[in-house]
Design an enzyme around this catalytic site. Sequence first.
Site: not given
Ligand code: IPM
Ligand code: MG
Length: 355
Positions: A140, A190, A222, A246, A250
């Site tokens: 990042y 990884k 993975d 990240d 999710d």
């Molecule tokens: C998160 C989001 C952010 C990230 C984006 C919006 C920059 O996806 O907080 O998970 O990738 O960290």
């Molecule tokens: Mg995110």
Amino acid sequence: MTMNIAILAGDGIGPEIVAQAVRVLDALKSDGLDITLEHGLIGGCAVDATGEPYPEATHQLALQADAILLGAVGGPKYDALPRAQRPEKGLLAIRKALNLFANLRPAILYPELAAASSLKAEIVSNLDILIVRELTGDIYFGEPRGIEIRDGLRVGYNTMIYSEAEIQRIAHVAFQAAQKRKRSLCSVDKMNVLECTQLWRDVVEEVSKDYPDVILSHMLVDNAAMQLVRNPKQFDVIVTGNMFGDILSDEASMLTGSIGMLPSASLDSNNKGLYEPIHGSAPDIAGRDIANPLATILSVAMMLRYTFNQEDAAQRIENAVKKVLAQGLRTRDIAGEGFQMIGTRTMGDAVLSHL
Ligand code: IPM
Ligand code: MG
């Protein structure tokens, strides 16, 4: 102790959901907590007002605050802007500027919402995972990065990089979190391909010597992605780098079927923190009083717990949310057959009534 809280509502549904969380803070204030709130701009609304997603005034406000409550940033209106002005850049900038390296993302399945998960109930019932994501390093922020012409062709590149100090400090956070839970930590990397994550594994292994009471395991990313949908309850605490975290967070949030329910904390080494819902700014439903404010309200609970050590107040909020769910009240995102569907503000009313 005065609790100075900066409120950065942001874009899309941000202002609506944050308004409900602020009502909760106001209620705690009436009950005697010494809370002061100050509002600032971040993301697209900051770009509109100042040309920048993380203006200096917001930085000063955030620096002086003990904790920050953030709604969400971004929207289609800003998609065409140059990268430095994108709303997401505001979020990355505040994380970096305040050294908020430890991102705690719990994925908890509320029993009342089990039907909202896309997985079978027995796979996810009672799910309670904590993802500890490193938040200020990795690909990042790594340099060099860019898009340029080489031999007449465009190439894009980024740098995945971690120093041992960065890995050590997030590992300590994760081990300490594991000590307060089931004492089991899975570190995700990884290392079969990426040197950067070989170092990650080596350093986490070294840090584990300080925590003999925690069982450490390692998993390739993975496989971790697969195991999270195959048998998520094998995990208690997961620690991983910024990009893997990240993605996996999710995935984990979706296991609970209710991304609208999940709060998060991003902490520095003094437990100063930024608290925000895991979900995004949902521009498609903004301004319609249908967004779910519970993740933001639960973010306030995390704030009280981690930054202010007010465990009682944190639990008051969490219990109020549980009562609202038990009562059968649902915003649209978590509504199923036979439930009463209510709007953002009415959900705020309901939480306040149980506080
Ligand atoms: C998160 C989001 C952010 C990230 C984006 C919006 C920059 O996806 O907080 O998970 O990738 O960290
Ligand atoms: Mg995110």
